[in-house]
Design an enzyme around this catalytic site. Structure first.
Site, PDB file in Angstrom:
ATOM      1  CG  HIS A 138      -2.082   0.895   1.035  1.00 44.89           C
ATOM      2  ND1 HIS A 138      -2.085   2.194   1.433  1.00 44.89           N
ATOM      3  CD2 HIS A 138      -3.271   0.683   0.446  1.00 44.89           C
ATOM      4  CE1 HIS A 138      -3.250   2.737   1.110  1.00 44.89           C
ATOM      5  NE2 HIS A 138      -3.979   1.844   0.515  1.00 44.89           N
ATOM      6  CE  LYS A 543      -7.662   9.963 -10.146  1.00 40.70           C
ATOM      7  NZ  LYS A 543      -7.492   9.623 -11.550  1.00 40.70           N
TER       8      LYS A 543
END
Length: 877
Positions: A138, A543
């Protein structure tokens, strides 16, 4: 103050006092007094005291350059310690029922027994459990491994303190150890010096398995087995593996040039080495346990008249594991080692251990067999000799590039310019051909060679080492067939599952049509043998279209894919690419699973677990067991007691919500001329690139705008300035439109009866509690050019309106009143996060006004505020 969480607050208070002592010893009493003043002013400011808010701003604005870093570190470290205390509280003996579901599996079995389901249906569902948790690196896992290790030790100390019969000297010893660990953390740099490599990330993943999941799995399996026996009178088979783990670390090369074929091969060897090392330790310990002499004839045939037959069998395994460990150690270190009698398959370990197990049960030693021996068998079923399977992910364009170069070289024209039908005809012809396609004298570009080399690495390894091959930005059947042809050309002898990833709103809407065309290809139907994987992208769709429209697109895509799978008689596994944040599809596991369409769990659950969420959900053995229990109970409920299908009136409202919210979201993010400059000024987006987080670059294209920014840094940037924009923008306009249109009663009905919609509203409430209008405005007034202020003002007004709209849909009360634990958790952190936000603004201002390079300490302080706010928000990207 809420007395309900007194034990949590006591631990937070104790850790805070010890941190204060470390600060005083290092920086002096006057500095500690300043920290305490800032803390008290922040608490008062939170309660609405305007005068104290101004004093807080003044105090932080007037800090000297050499004070900025230690002040930032003080608040950042406090938030990390608060997270430690909170994580411990969820597994503490003093944990309240509202926080910890006492035993999710016990509750689920009781619920299933009380339903009209047959016993056989429940047993069948348990035996068919297939949960695959995919650990991913991540880019915003900001906490260093060395600090995570100290936090784990702190957790152990807090657990030891709960014992009621501690002697005073024992208690003092534990408290002294806690003080040492807090002090060590204070004197440790919380920002890593260098960006991790993909191999570093893989080692981090293996460390999570070793320290937490390895001990957790046998306990989880024992709990599940006992519940099954207690309620239904049957046991789990020895080879049952309801939960397995896969990894993307070292396999995900989409947009990450540092993940090469060589890296993938190295990570595969490291995984095997780690698995063999862990099994070697376990088998060594097991050898000392199995001293019994009674055994069955089957065991006698293997060991002769040895007085300790089980030890004799297990010692052979131990020696084989030791030899394998030595061989793999040499291989990982790049040394050539003789190939000996090595453990190369899980069956080599399982067969003799199962022989021992059945013999002990036959000889009246079932109680012994069900101890450590069963634990090792459970680990074998879950982890195998590869520890975790490795997924491979690559951008679909890269596969097309291989064939473009190749067809040009062969004089066939440019593959990229062919129609979809022509591409499919070419690919299928080559898939059915026995001759190789790639000429030996062909010199491809470096990128193309890398893509081919990756397929060769797959071909050279054991099929059990791999999960699936995921194609990003897949939009046509040829994208999938191209990968299968590359694998064939690389000499791959096994059928590696290939999954398209549908990630934009348009891709999600077109996904079923793509799959329908693919399934109409006879060759492909033969290849997949009734099993298909499809990955649903949450981050990029949110997004692209905003959270509300993306959520509905994901739901609708899943629903139509499930219908297609049923009509095609396929076992479909939907793979959910979710993040930890709302803007990336994050929600508590139980809620997220139960808000999926009915039937979407029949092929199992496959879901990504990312960076900081791995730590929060699986970072400690007891926390991991609780998370696994939650996943299992949710999947059982989703399969056996699925949520209702949405009514037509609900669908109509959702379609309207999605359209209005997407239009508004895009009108701002894509359509407003000031949006990109405002985003770059109002958030630390430009500065985030400096933070040595993950190995993957933040942008797909170095010079691109917002559209090329990855979903994770996009979310991370807006979380930092507390506007939390991607998690709510657009949703409020959709809800407002529906209310104005007279649909309020339908929305309320949806909230009461439909988990999908209720989860959306609950996630919005959580985001609104973490957002802060005053701080977002402070970022604007200090950092944003005046000509862009109007946009900031508009967005803050929209956030204020959004909060009121969601409150209108609550039956009563304030945000998160019906989730008091989450509310308490956020409220506990806010007064410590606020000063970090103000400090960040100060540091960004000083950084941006310096034309020359910023002093390293100020750069470091900025990085600490970024890491600290991430800890305060509890979910980053």
């Amino acid at each position: 103050m809420n007395e309900k969480y007194a034990a949590l607050r006591a631990n937070v208070g104790m850790l805070g006092q010890l941190l204060g002592k470390s600060i005083k010893d290092h920086q002096g009493q006057a500095f500690l007094d300043k920290i305490e003043t800032i803390r008290q002013l922040a608490k008062s400011s939170r309660k609405g005291n305007e005068a104290d808010r101004e004093r807080l701003l003044e105090t932080l604005r007037t800090l000297s350059d050499d004070e900025l870093l230690p002040v930032a570190r003080a608040f950042s470290q406090f938030l990390n310690l608060a997270n430690v205390a909170e994580q411990f509280h969820t597994i503490s003996r003093r944990c309240e029922e509202q926080v910890c579901t006492p035993d999710p599996l016990e509750q689920m079995f009781a619920k299933l027994k009380a339903s009209n389901l047959s016993q056989e249906a429940i047993i069948q569902a348990v035996r068919e459990l297939d949960i695959d948790l995919v650990l991913t690196a991540h880019p915003t896992e900001v906490t260093r491994r060395t600090l995570i290790h100290k936090h784990v030790q702190l957790n152990d100390c807090l657990e030891a303190l709960e014992l009621s019969d501690l002697l005073p000297r024992e208690r003092d010893k534990i408290l002294n150890r806690i003080e040492q660990l807090v002090n060590q953390a204070w004197h440790t740099n919380e920002i890593r010096e260098q960006r991790p490599t993909p191999v570093d990330e893989a080692k981090w993943g293996f460390a999570v398995v070793e320290n937490s999941l390895w001990p957790a799995i046998p306990e989880f399996m024992r709990n599940l087995d006992e519940r099954l026996q207690q309620h239904l009178g049957v046991r789990l088979p020895l080879d049952a593996a309801p939960v397995k783990f896969t990894s993307w670390m070292g396999g995900d090369r989409d947009g990450n040039p540092f993940v090469t074929a060589k890296v993938t091969a190295e990570v595969l060897e490291l995984g095997r080495w780690m698995a063999v090392s862990l099994f070697y330790k376990d088998i060594k310990e097991l050898t000392s346990e199995l001293s019994m002499s009674d055994c069955t004839d089957a065991v006698r045939e293997r060991v002769g008249d040895h007085p300790e037959p089980y030890r004799a069998l297990v010692r052979e395994l131990r020696e084989a594991l030791r030899e394998t460990q030595e061989y793999l150690t040499a291989k990982v270190q790049g040394q050539v080692s003789e190939s000996r009698d090595l453990i190369t398959t899980t069956a080599q370990l399982r067969e003799p251990l199962e022989l021992c197990y059945h013999s002990m049960h036959a000889c009246g030693m079932g109680n012994i067999a069900d101890g450590m021996l069963l634990d090792v068998l459970r680990k074998l079923a879950c982890f195998g000799i590869h520890l975790v399977k490795l997924d491979i992910r690559q951008d679909g364009e890269r596969h097309g590039q291989v064939f473009s170069e190749l067809t040009r070289y062969l004089g066939m024209g440019d593959y990229a310019e062919w129609s979809e039908d022509d591409k499919q005809a070419f690919l299928l012809n080559e898939l059915n051909s026995r001759r190789p396609l790639i000429p030996t004298d062909w010199e491809p570009s470096d990128e193309t060679r890398e893509t081919i080399d990756t397929c060769r690495v797959i071909a050279q390894h054991d099929p059990d080492a791999f999960g699936i091959y995921i194609i990003s930005m897949a939009g046509a059947p040829s994208d999938v067939l191209a990968v299968q042809l590359l694998l064939k050309e690389a000499g791959c002898k096994f059928r590696m599952p290939v999954a398209p990833l549908f990630e934009t709103q348009e891709d999600l809407m077109a996904g079923t049509a793509v799959m329908e065309r693919l399934l109409s290809v006879d060759w492909y139907r033969g290849y997949i043998q009734g099993r298909q994987y499809v990955m649903i992208g949450y981050s990029d769709s949110a997004k692209d279209a905003g959270m509300m429209a993306a959520g509905w697109a994901q739901y609708a895509a899943m629903e139509s894919l499930v219908a297609l799978a049923e009509a095609s008689n396929l076992r479909l596994t939907l793979f959910h690419g979710r993040g930890g944040t709302v803007g990336r599809g994050g929600a508590p596991a139980h809620q997220a699973i139960l808000s999926q369409p009915p039937g979407s769990l029949r092929g199992g659950l496959r879901v990504t677990e990312q960076g900081e969420m791995i730590r929060f959900k699986f970072g400690l053995p007891k926390v991991a067991i609780h998370s696994l229990n939650l996943y299992t109970s949710a999947v059982l409920e989703g399969n056996l007691l699925p949520p209702p299908k949405p009514k037509e009136s609900w669908r109509a409202v959702m379609e309207q919500l999605a359209t209005v919210s997407c239009d508004h979201y895009r009108s701002i993010v894509r359509g407003h001329p000031d949006f990109v400059p405002y985003f770059r000024a109002a958030t630390p987006e430009m500065e985030l690139g400096k933070l040595p987080l993950g190995s993957r670059p933040a942008k797909r294209k170095p010079n691109g705008g917002v559209e090329s920014l990855r979903a994770i840094p996009w979310i991370f940037a807006w979380t930092q300035n507390r506007l939390m924009l991607p998690a709510w923008l657009g949703a409020h306009k959709g809800l407002e439109h529906a209310i104005t249109d007279g649909q309020k009663s339908v929305l309320e009905e949806m909230s009461r009866q439909w988990p999908f919609f209720r989860t959306r509203l609950e996630m919005l409430e959580m985001v609104f509690l973490k957002a802060d209008l005053w701080l977002a405005e402070y970022y604007d007034t200090r950092l944003v050019p005046q000509e862009l202020w109007n946009l900031g003002k508009q967005l803050r007004q929209e956030l204020a309106d959004a909060i009121q709209i969601v409150l209108q849909l609550r039956p009563q009360g304030d945000l998160l009143d019906d989730q008091p634990w989450i509310k308490e958790s956020i409220n506990l952190r806010n007064p410590y996060t606020d000063p970090l936000n103000v400090l960040q603004v100060e540091l960004l201002g000083r950084s941006r006004s310096h034309t020359e390079t910023l002093h390293p300490e100020l750069d470091q302080a900025l990085m600490v505020t970024i890491a600290g706010i991430a800890a305060g928000m509890r979910n980053t990207g």
